[in-house]
Motif scaffolding. Structure first.
Motif, PDB file in Angstrom:
ATOM      1  N   GLU A 240      15.366  -2.581   9.913  1.00 45.16           N
ATOM      2  CA  GLU A 240      15.947  -1.728  10.941  1.00 45.16           C
ATOM      3  C   GLU A 240      16.585  -0.469  10.350  1.00 45.16           C
ATOM      4  O   GLU A 240      16.657   0.563  11.002  1.00 45.16           O
ATOM      5  N   ASN A 241      17.068  -0.573   9.140  1.00 40.74           N
ATOM      6  CA  ASN A 241      17.857   0.524   8.588  1.00 40.74           C
ATOM      7  C   ASN A 241      17.071   1.379   7.596  1.00 40.74           C
ATOM      8  O   ASN A 241      17.655   2.081   6.792  1.00 40.74           O
ATOM      9  N   SER A 242      15.763   1.279   7.664  1.00 42.60           N
ATOM     10  CA  SER A 242      14.956   2.065   6.744  1.00 42.60           C
ATOM     11  C   SER A 242      13.872   2.794   7.511  1.00 42.60           C
ATOM     12  O   SER A 242      13.229   2.239   8.384  1.00 42.60           O
ATOM     13  N   SER A 243      13.672   4.085   7.179  1.00 40.00           N
ATOM     14  CA  SER A 243      12.638   4.861   7.849  1.00 40.00           C
ATOM     15  C   SER A 243      11.275   4.608   7.223  1.00 40.00           C
ATOM     16  O   SER A 243      10.245   4.954   7.795  1.00 40.00           O
ATOM     17  N   GLU A 244      11.293   4.018   6.026  1.00 36.17           N
ATOM     18  CA  GLU A 244      10.024   3.756   5.343  1.00 36.17           C
ATOM     19  C   GLU A 244       9.292   2.615   6.020  1.00 36.17           C
ATOM     20  O   GLU A 244       9.869   1.580   6.334  1.00 36.17           O
ATOM     21  N   LYS A 245       8.026   2.811   6.277  1.00 39.98           N
ATOM     22  CA  LYS A 245       7.234   1.758   6.920  1.00 39.98           C
ATOM     23  C   LYS A 245       7.133   0.552   6.004  1.00 39.98           C
ATOM     24  O   LYS A 245       6.920   0.674   4.803  1.00 39.98           O
ATOM     25  N   ILE A 246       7.306  -0.612   6.565  1.00 34.70           N
ATOM     26  CA  ILE A 246       7.242  -1.832   5.759  1.00 34.70           C
ATOM     27  C   ILE A 246       5.829  -2.012   5.219  1.00 34.70           C
ATOM     28  O   ILE A 246       4.849  -1.891   5.941  1.00 34.70           O
ATOM     29  N   LYS A 247       5.770  -2.351   3.947  1.00 38.87           N
ATOM     30  CA  LYS A 247       4.482  -2.525   3.297  1.00 38.87           C
ATOM     31  C   LYS A 247       4.006  -3.969   3.432  1.00 38.87           C
ATOM     32  O   LYS A 247       4.760  -4.862   3.769  1.00 38.87           O
ATOM     33  N   TYR A 248       2.787  -4.178   3.127  1.00 42.22           N
ATOM     34  CA  TYR A 248       2.205  -5.507   3.046  1.00 42.22           C
ATOM     35  C   TYR A 248       2.334  -6.294   4.349  1.00 42.22           C
ATOM     36  O   TYR A 248       2.670  -7.463   4.330  1.00 42.22           O
ATOM     37  N   GLU A 249       2.070  -5.647   5.477  1.00 43.94           N
ATOM     38  CA  GLU A 249       2.190  -6.370   6.750  1.00 43.94           C
ATOM     39  C   GLU A 249       1.114  -7.436   6.879  1.00 43.94           C
ATOM     40  O   GLU A 249       1.270  -8.383   7.618  1.00 43.94           O
ATOM     41  N   LYS A 250      -0.001  -7.256   6.170  1.00 40.46           N
ATOM     42  CA  LYS A 250      -1.031  -8.275   6.169  1.00 40.46           C
ATOM     43  C   LYS A 250      -0.851  -9.147   4.931  1.00 40.46           C
ATOM     44  O   LYS A 250      -0.318  -8.738   3.919  1.00 40.46           O
ATOM     45  N   SER A 251      -1.314 -10.375   5.023  1.00 41.37           N
ATOM     46  CA  SER A 251      -1.039 -11.339   3.957  1.00 41.37           C
ATOM     47  C   SER A 251      -2.065 -11.288   2.828  1.00 41.37           C
ATOM     48  O   SER A 251      -2.029 -12.119   1.934  1.00 41.37           O
ATOM     49  N   SER A 252      -3.018 -10.345   2.855  1.00 38.18           N
ATOM     50  CA  SER A 252      -4.066 -10.281   1.827  1.00 38.18           C
ATOM     51  C   SER A 252      -3.536  -9.568   0.584  1.00 38.18           C
ATOM     52  O   SER A 252      -3.917  -8.443   0.269  1.00 38.18           O
ATOM     53  N   LEU A 253      -2.654 -10.205  -0.142  1.00 43.40           N
ATOM     54  CA  LEU A 253      -2.080  -9.632  -1.363  1.00 43.40           C
ATOM     55  C   LEU A 253      -2.997  -9.880  -2.550  1.00 43.40           C
ATOM     56  O   LEU A 253      -3.600 -10.950  -2.668  1.00 43.40           O
ATOM     57  N   ASN A 255      -3.351 -10.456  -6.654  1.00 46.23           N
ATOM     58  CA  ASN A 255      -2.515 -11.228  -7.572  1.00 46.23           C
ATOM     59  C   ASN A 255      -1.459 -10.354  -8.232  1.00 46.23           C
ATOM     60  O   ASN A 255      -0.317 -10.778  -8.423  1.00 46.23           O
ATOM     61  N   SER A 256      -1.836  -9.127  -8.582  1.00 47.08           N
ATOM     62  CA  SER A 256      -0.877  -8.234  -9.241  1.00 47.08           C
ATOM     63  C   SER A 256       0.243  -7.829  -8.276  1.00 47.08           C
ATOM     64  O   SER A 256       1.414  -7.730  -8.674  1.00 47.08           O
ATOM     65  N   GLU A 257      -0.109  -7.599  -7.009  1.00 46.75           N
ATOM     66  CA  GLU A 257       0.908  -7.275  -6.010  1.00 46.75           C
ATOM     67  C   GLU A 257       1.863  -8.451  -5.813  1.00 46.75           C
ATOM     68  O   GLU A 257       3.077  -8.270  -5.706  1.00 46.75           O
ATOM     69  N   LEU A 258       1.290  -9.638  -5.786  1.00 49.28           N
ATOM     70  CA  LEU A 258       2.110 -10.835  -5.597  1.00 49.28           C
ATOM     71  C   LEU A 258       3.078 -11.014  -6.760  1.00 49.28           C
ATOM     72  O   LEU A 258       4.266 -11.311  -6.561  1.00 49.28           O
ATOM     73  N   GLN A 259       2.589 -10.804  -7.979  1.00 45.91           N
ATOM     74  CA  GLN A 259       3.450 -10.952  -9.148  1.00 45.91           C
ATOM     75  C   GLN A 259       4.557  -9.904  -9.170  1.00 45.91           C
ATOM     76  O   GLN A 259       5.698 -10.198  -9.538  1.00 45.91           O
ATOM     77  N   LEU A 260       4.224  -8.683  -8.753  1.00 44.01           N
ATOM     78  CA  LEU A 260       5.219  -7.618  -8.715  1.00 44.01           C
ATOM     79  C   LEU A 260       6.318  -7.946  -7.705  1.00 44.01           C
ATOM     80  O   LEU A 260       7.513  -7.774  -7.997  1.00 44.01           O
ATOM     81  N   LEU A 261       5.925  -8.409  -6.535  1.00 45.04           N
ATOM     82  CA  LEU A 261       6.902  -8.774  -5.524  1.00 45.04           C
ATOM     83  C   LEU A 261       7.747  -9.959  -5.968  1.00 45.04           C
ATOM     84  O   LEU A 261       8.945 -10.027  -5.678  1.00 45.04           O
ATOM     85  N   HIS A 262       7.128 -10.887  -6.688  1.00 47.13           N
ATOM     86  CA  HIS A 262       7.885 -12.034  -7.194  1.00 47.13           C
ATOM     87  C   HIS A 262       8.940 -11.589  -8.200  1.00 47.13           C
ATOM     88  O   HIS A 262      10.056 -12.103  -8.224  1.00 47.13           O
TER      89      HIS A 262
END
Length: 366
Positions: A240-253, A255-262
């Motif tokens: 709610e408090n961010s103007s930046e669009k939320i990333k990764y709305e779809k679950s097709s991550l 492996n590198s994206e998943l590791q970075l988020l972890h």
């Protein structure tokens, strides 16, 4: 006297629910459920007292009434766990009851003396109809009990994926209702009407005692088990408090994206110790990371091989193990330190600590 007591208690509870302000959908379903249960008990009471002459037009109406019990249990379970997505089809669950009533119209149209004779001769002339009706009642009761248990199981899984503390939303009240209903159906299979309705009375007394004891079911006060957070809404929360669009709305991550988020998740837990918030939810944490809650759930499930509940409570256990060794904390009780680490009850602390270490807190410290 036992049956009369059950009737009085049931309609008393109906009045309490009817007078309750801001009734939820579950409250309304429970009120109707209790009303028809009380009416059914009243019809049996007339049989028991051989007093149908006072209400001749009611004789026989008790026959299809058990077909209402399963649907009411299922709809109440669905409403209380926010899983009643197809409300416009709710009345279809009562179609077997309506069909049974239509089939019984020829019997209802008999004179009181003719109907009484059928009852006195144990249904002579209607044996096949009685067998079909009894079979339908058993199938309905058992099927809806199983469907209700399935709804409850799904709810437990949902709250484990979205909440770090479940003590206030574990629906013990609903567990008891389903268990009690299942016991009644077991008695229906094994015993006669006198035993069945005796068990029903005790079940109703239990509902009255436990329901009034638990704030919120029959009162206007807030009660977390009666107002379960909508799990589906948690899955669609956006920052709610961010103007930046939320990333990764779809679950097709990848492996590198998943590791970075972890890595980000691990770092924020180390830096901010968000697990110390006893009411932390998946939505709260996803907002901190500025990602969709479905994506965060995927990261935790894949990288940690745990659901959200187990992941956060493991963090609390590890924090407790660190804090208990600090000299300045020796003056505090184990429970007070546990509360500082994010646990909100002794039961939750002991259960999660033993799950993580295989030992109770006191055994661990020896």
């Amino acid at each position: 006297m036992l049956y009369l007591t059950g009737i009085i208690i049931t309609f008393f509870l109906v009045v309490i629910l009817a007078s309750k302000k801001d009734k939820s959908e579950a409250d309304k379903i429970l009120a109707f459920w209790l009303f028809f249960t009380g009416f059914h008990l009243f019809l049996y009471y007339l049989h028991y007292k051989n007093d149908f002459a006072s209400f001749p037009y009611l004789l026989g109406f008790e026959l299809p009434m058990p077909l209402l019990q399963g649907p009411f249990l299922f709809l109440y379970t669905s409403a209380l766990t926010n899983q009643n997505q197809h409300k416009k089809y709710n009345l279809l669950h009562f179609l077997p009851f309506v069909i049974a009533c239509l089939i019984l119209i020829p019997f209802f149209e008999l004179s009181f003396e003719e109907k009484l004779k059928v009852f006195q001769n144990e249904g002579k002339g209607y044996e096949n109809l009685i067998f079909i009706l009894y079979s339908a009642i058993l199938i309905s009761g058992i099927t809806y009990a199983l469907l209700s248990l399935r709804k409850l199981s799904k709810h437990r899984k949902n709250i484990s994926e979205a909440f770090s503390s479940t003590e206030k939303i574990n629906l013990r009240w609903l567990q008891y209702l389903i268990l009690g209903s299942s016991i009644i159906w077991l008695v229906v299979i094994l015993f006669n009407d006198e035993y069945i309705f005796s068990v029903v009375v005790f079940y109703l007394i239990f509902i009255g005692y436990f329901g009034i004891k638990q704030v919120g079911i029959f009162t206007n006060q807030a009660f977390s088990e009666n107002k379960i957070p909508n799990i589906s809404s948690v899955e669609n929360v956006e920052t709610e408090n961010s103007s930046e669009k939320i990333k990764y709305e779809k679950s097709s991550l990848t492996n590198s994206e998943l590791q970075l988020l972890h890595q980000k998740l691990t770092q924020i837990m180390i830096d901010d110790k968000l697990y110390k918030n006893p009411d932390l939810t998946l939505a709260d944490l996803s907002q901190k990371l500025n990602i969709h809650s479905n994506v965060l759930s995927q990261v935790i499930n894949s990288a940690e091989e745990k659901n959200f509940y187990d992941y956060i409570n493991l963090q609390r256990v590890e924090e407790f193990k660190k804090q208990i060794l600090l000299p300045e904390n020796q003056k505090f009780t184990l429970l007070s330190i546990a509360f500082e680490c994010g646990f909100n009850s002794k039961t939750a602390f002991n259960r999660n600590f033993k799950k993580a270490t295989g030992l109770s807190p006191s055994e661990y410290l020896k």
